[in-house]
Every structure is written in C-alpha cells, then in structure tokens.
Design a protein around this motif. Structure first.
Motif, PDB file in Angstrom:
ATOM      1  N   LEU A   1       0.840  -1.187   0.000  1.00 48.21           N
ATOM      2  CA  LEU A   1       0.000   0.000   0.000  1.00 48.21           C
ATOM      3  C   LEU A   1       0.883   1.247   0.000  1.00 48.21           C
ATOM      4  CD1 LEU A   1      -2.470  -1.165   2.826  1.00 48.21           C
ATOM      5  CD2 LEU A   1      -2.574  -1.697   0.370  1.00 48.21           C
ATOM      6  N   VAL A   2       0.733   2.077  -1.012  1.00 45.85           N
ATOM      7  CA  VAL A   2       1.585   3.259  -1.161  1.00 45.85           C
ATOM      8  C   VAL A   2       0.738   4.515  -0.989  1.00 45.85           C
ATOM      9  CG1 VAL A   2       3.284   4.426  -2.600  1.00 45.85           C
ATOM     10  CG2 VAL A   2       3.002   1.941  -2.788  1.00 45.85           C
ATOM     11  N   HIS A   3       1.097   5.308  -0.001  1.00 42.47           N
ATOM     12  CA  HIS A   3       0.337   6.523   0.307  1.00 42.47           C
ATOM     13  C   HIS A   3       0.597   7.618  -0.725  1.00 42.47           C
ATOM     14  CE1 HIS A   3       3.798   8.949   1.693  1.00 42.47           C
ATOM     15  NE2 HIS A   3       4.269   7.818   2.206  1.00 42.47           N
ATOM     16  N   GLY A   4      -0.264   8.617  -0.720  1.00 44.67           N
ATOM     17  CA  GLY A   4      -0.153   9.711  -1.664  1.00 44.67           C
ATOM     18  C   GLY A   4       0.626  10.889  -1.121  1.00 44.67           C
TER      19      GLY A   4
ATOM     20  N   HIS B   1       1.019  12.602   2.835  1.00 41.07           N
ATOM     21  CA  HIS B   1       0.629  11.619   3.845  1.00 41.07           C
ATOM     22  C   HIS B   1       1.824  10.774   4.297  1.00 41.07           C
ATOM     23  CE1 HIS B   1      -3.206  12.915   2.305  1.00 41.07           C
ATOM     24  NE2 HIS B   1      -3.894  12.087   3.072  1.00 41.07           N
ATOM     25  N   THR B   2       1.540   9.792   5.128  1.00 41.39           N
ATOM     26  CA  THR B   2       2.516   8.775   5.520  1.00 41.39           C
ATOM     27  C   THR B   2       1.840   7.405   5.450  1.00 41.39           C
ATOM     28  OG1 THR B   2       1.994   8.602   7.895  1.00 41.39           O
ATOM     29  CG2 THR B   2       3.446  10.423   7.223  1.00 41.39           C
ATOM     30  N   GLY B   3       2.639   6.371   5.654  1.00 43.44           N
ATOM     31  CA  GLY B   3       2.094   5.021   5.664  1.00 43.44           C
ATOM     32  C   GLY B   3       1.099   4.785   6.779  1.00 43.44           C
ATOM     33  N   GLU B   4       1.080   5.688   7.775  1.00 48.11           N
ATOM     34  CA  GLU B   4       0.143   5.542   8.886  1.00 48.11           C
ATOM     35  C   GLU B   4      -1.314   5.677   8.430  1.00 48.11           C
ATOM     36  OE1 GLU B   4      -0.714   7.479  13.338  1.00 48.11           O
ATOM     37  OE2 GLU B   4       0.782   8.367  12.012  1.00 48.11           O
ATOM     38  N   CYS B   5      -1.531   6.287   7.275  1.00 50.38           N
ATOM     39  CA  CYS B   5      -2.910   6.479   6.814  1.00 50.38           C
ATOM     40  C   CYS B   5      -3.625   5.151   6.572  1.00 50.38           C
ATOM     41  CB  CYS B   5      -2.944   7.353   5.562  1.00 50.38           C
ATOM     42  SG  CYS B   5      -2.297   6.585   4.054  1.00 50.38           S
ATOM     43  N   TRP B   6      -2.856   4.065   6.417  1.00 49.31           N
ATOM     44  CA  TRP B   6      -3.445   2.741   6.171  1.00 49.31           C
ATOM     45  C   TRP B   6      -3.739   1.980   7.462  1.00 49.31           C
ATOM     46  CZ3 TRP B   6      -4.646   2.373   1.196  1.00 49.31           C
ATOM     47  CH2 TRP B   6      -3.854   3.044   0.246  1.00 49.31           C
ATOM     48  N   THR B   7      -3.590   2.609   8.614  1.00 53.44           N
ATOM     49  CA  THR B   7      -3.677   1.928   9.906  1.00 53.44           C
ATOM     50  C   THR B   7      -4.982   1.150  10.077  1.00 53.44           C
ATOM     51  OG1 THR B   7      -2.216   3.524  10.992  1.00 53.44           O
ATOM     52  CG2 THR B   7      -3.746   2.324  12.399  1.00 53.44           C
TER      53      THR B   7
ATOM     54  N   HIS C   1      -3.527 -12.308   4.930  1.00 52.67           N
ATOM     55  CA  HIS C   1      -2.640 -11.770   3.911  1.00 52.67           C
ATOM     56  C   HIS C   1      -1.500 -10.951   4.516  1.00 52.67           C
ATOM     57  CE1 HIS C   1      -5.569 -13.243   1.107  1.00 52.67           C
ATOM     58  NE2 HIS C   1      -6.518 -12.510   1.665  1.00 52.67           N
ATOM     59  N   ARG C   2      -0.471 -10.773   3.721  1.00 58.02           N
ATOM     60  CA  ARG C   2       0.672  -9.959   4.143  1.00 58.02           C
ATOM     61  C   ARG C   2       0.473  -8.536   3.636  1.00 58.02           C
ATOM     62  NH1 ARG C   2       7.108 -10.832   2.548  1.00 58.02           N
ATOM     63  NH2 ARG C   2       7.938  -9.337   4.060  1.00 58.02           N
ATOM     64  N   VAL C   3       0.761  -7.554   4.487  1.00 57.38           N
ATOM     65  CA  VAL C   3       0.548  -6.156   4.128  1.00 57.38           C
ATOM     66  C   VAL C   3       1.787  -5.345   4.480  1.00 57.38           C
ATOM     67  CG1 VAL C   3      -0.932  -4.132   4.371  1.00 57.38           C
ATOM     68  CG2 VAL C   3      -1.901  -6.423   4.653  1.00 57.38           C
ATOM     69  N   LEU C   4       2.240  -4.547   3.526  1.00 61.31           N
ATOM     70  CA  LEU C   4       3.314  -3.593   3.769  1.00 61.31           C
ATOM     71  C   LEU C   4       2.797  -2.206   3.403  1.00 61.31           C
ATOM     72  CD1 LEU C   4       4.694  -6.356   2.362  1.00 61.31           C
ATOM     73  CD2 LEU C   4       6.771  -5.127   3.013  1.00 61.31           C
ATOM     74  N   ALA C   5       3.060  -1.243   4.280  1.00 63.55           N
ATOM     75  CA  ALA C   5       2.587   0.126   4.059  1.00 63.55           C
ATOM     76  C   ALA C   5       3.707   1.103   4.426  1.00 63.55           C
ATOM     77  CB  ALA C   5       1.333   0.393   4.881  1.00 63.55           C
ATOM     78  N   PRO C   6       4.720   1.210   3.571  1.00 62.10           N
ATOM     79  CA  PRO C   6       5.874   2.048   3.895  1.00 62.10           C
ATOM     80  C   PRO C   6       5.545   3.539   3.835  1.00 62.10           C
ATOM     81  CG  PRO C   6       5.990   1.319   1.618  1.00 62.10           C
ATOM     82  CD  PRO C   6       4.814   0.604   2.229  1.00 62.10           C
ATOM     83  N   THR C   7       6.371   4.317   4.510  1.00 62.06           N
ATOM     84  CA  THR C   7       6.326   5.770   4.371  1.00 62.06           C
ATOM     85  C   THR C   7       7.425   6.181   3.404  1.00 62.06           C
ATOM     86  OG1 THR C   7       5.389   6.178   6.564  1.00 62.06           O
ATOM     87  CG2 THR C   7       6.640   7.978   5.562  1.00 62.06           C
ATOM     88  N   LEU C   8       7.077   6.924   2.389  1.00 62.73           N
ATOM     89  CA  LEU C   8       8.033   7.338   1.367  1.00 62.73           C
ATOM     90  C   LEU C   8       8.989   8.396   1.901  1.00 62.73           C
ATOM     91  CD1 LEU C   8       5.526   7.622  -1.620  1.00 62.73           C
ATOM     92  CD2 LEU C   8       7.016   5.684  -1.071  1.00 62.73           C
TER      93      LEU C   8
ATOM     94  N   GLY D   1      -1.805   2.142  -5.149  1.00 61.44           N
ATOM     95  CA  GLY D   1      -1.309   3.507  -5.088  1.00 61.44           C
ATOM     96  C   GLY D   1      -2.451   4.482  -4.912  1.00 61.44           C
ATOM     97  N   HIS D   2      -2.372   5.305  -3.872  1.00 61.31           N
ATOM     98  CA  HIS D   2      -3.410   6.295  -3.593  1.00 61.31           C
ATOM     99  C   HIS D   2      -2.983   7.661  -4.119  1.00 61.31           C
ATOM    100  CE1 HIS D   2      -5.453   9.213  -0.675  1.00 61.31           C
ATOM    101  NE2 HIS D   2      -6.446   8.661  -1.342  1.00 61.31           N
ATOM    102  N   SER D   3      -3.849   8.293  -4.888  1.00 57.68           N
ATOM    103  CA  SER D   3      -3.656   9.684  -5.310  1.00 57.68           C
ATOM    104  C   SER D   3      -2.375   9.840  -6.128  1.00 57.68           C
ATOM    105  CB  SER D   3      -3.672  10.586  -4.073  1.00 57.68           C
ATOM    106  OG  SER D   3      -3.806  11.934  -4.410  1.00 57.68           O
TER     107      SER D   3
END
Length: 240
Positions: A6-9, A12-18, A29-36, A75-77
């Motif tokens: 999950l890639v934030h826009g 934002h940060t990866g925390e938006c996927w909390t 499932h496996r989930v990765l939500a990094p902060t760019l 990918g969001h936004s």
C-alpha cells in the motif's frame, strides 16, 4: 496468501493505512505500508532533490529487499504515478495494479499532465521562499473536508501525518516504456465525493492488457482508507 503493498499519496505517511492493514491481515494476507522518503519520520530528508524517482526507488527497493512476488500494488492519489513506474521496472513481480482515487499516467506524463490543477501548486512552490515546498491542501467545508475527511477526530489524526510535498515529485515524468507492464491487470477504485475543480480523467473501456476496465466506487471522499476502511478492505480482498 496475497501480498498487498500500500503506497500513500502526497503529504501523507504510511500511517494512513492503519485501519486497513489489520483487516487485510486478519484475512490471512501480508501487508506492507511504507512511508516514502520525505514524509513522517523522514520529513527531515525532504528537499528540492526529492522527486518521483526517489519514491519509485523506495518501493522498488522494498520489493527487492523483501523479495516480494505476485504483489497487489495499491497507489493512492499521487502514488498512482509511483506504482506505474514501479511496475515498469519490476513487471514480473506485480500481480495487479490498484489505482485508488489515483493519478493514472501515460508514458512521459507528470502529475500536471494527469491532473492539470496540479500546475497551480507547482507554480506556487517555485515562487515561494523555499522554491520547492508544496504545502498540504487546505481543509474545505463539508463534504470536501481535509482530503475528504470531515470527522473532527479523524481530521485531527490526519493532521499529525501531513507534511510538505517536494515539488519535484509533481514535475518528474513517469516512465512506461516496458512492454511487459501492459500485461499487468488494473483495478480502479474511485471515491465519488470530489471537491470542485478536481475532474478525473476517464478510464478507457479497455485495459492495456486488452481486458475490460475494472472500476469500483466508494461513496466517500479522497482519503477512503480513513473514512471507509472496512468497505475499502472488502474491495481489496476481492483481488486476493
């Protein structure tokens, strides 16, 4: 088990996927939500040299480091640009691209090409004291709110994530010159509550791989991972 990346826009940060991550994980499932780079804990790294290529390198580096395959890349936004270029570099590792209320570019396009209103943000940043900082969009009256978020508690939480966007992210073009990228299936998820001035480019009826377009809608504002995490997760789980 499916791997969701999950890639934030922008801003934002990866925390938006909390609120989404545990729902996907609970389904096995496996989930990765990094902060760019340049946001959140790495906001001190933001600068005029940080651009789209930086964020593409963030994601491709994570995929290689974790040896991920068959990835559902969301990918969001702004991150629609990021995931497009990532797929161009690593098409054999991507099972599906999900454009979540996202910019959907063609080869050689920048954010301003996909969403012309972005040019105004670029111009303001270039003329500002810093010459590169693009501040987050302002909060608007409901139903637009802050990136579509209107609940006061949620707005307060979202504000803790937001930071300036380097203008180079909006200027650099996407590369889509790898023919293998066209074979990757796509899903588009559109948030239907939009502020004035943000028109969406129509999705072609046929995907690059020749199959009919897959378009789903959520009756909420832009940051649907905050406002409708359950409904968003249900849609993403259909892709597992």
């Amino acid at each position: 088990m499916t791997t969701y990346l999950l890639v934030h826009g922008a801003w934002h940060t990866g925390e938006c996927w909390t609120r989404v991550t545990p729902l996907l994980e609970a389904a096995g499932h496996r989930v990765l939500a990094p902060t760019l780079t340049g946001y959140g804990d790495t906001a001190h790294l933001a600068g005029p040299e940080v651009g789209l290529d930086t964020h593409v390198a963030d994601v491709t580096g994570l995929i290689r480091e974790e040896d991920l395959t068959d990835v559902v890349l969301v990918g969001h936004s702004y991150a629609g640009l990021v995931i497009s270029s990532v797929a161009n570099e690593l098409p054999d590792r991507i099972a599906r691209l999900v454009y979540l209320d996202a910019m959907v570019p063609e080869d050689g396009e920048s954010a301003a090409d996909v969403l012309p209103v972005t040019q105004g943000l670029i111009d303001l940043a270039l003329a500002s004291e810093s010459g590169w900082r693009v501040p987050p969009m302002p909060e608007l009256p409901p139903p637009a709110g802050l990136f579509g978020v209107t609940d006061p508690d949620d707005v307060a939480w979202l504000r803790t994530m937001l930071s300036d966007q380097p203008v180079r992210c909006l200027q650099q073009p996407v590369r889509l010159d790898n023919p293998a990228t066209r074979a990757i299936p796509r899903t588009h998820i559109h948030c239907t509550v939009k502020p004035e001035g943000f028109s969406r480019r129509p999705v072609p009826a046929v995907q690059p791989n020749g199959t009919p377009a897959e378009i789903w809608e959520l009756p909420t504002g832009h940051d649907c991972m905050i406002t409708m995490p359950v409904e968003l997760s249900e849609l993403l789980l259909k892709l597992a």
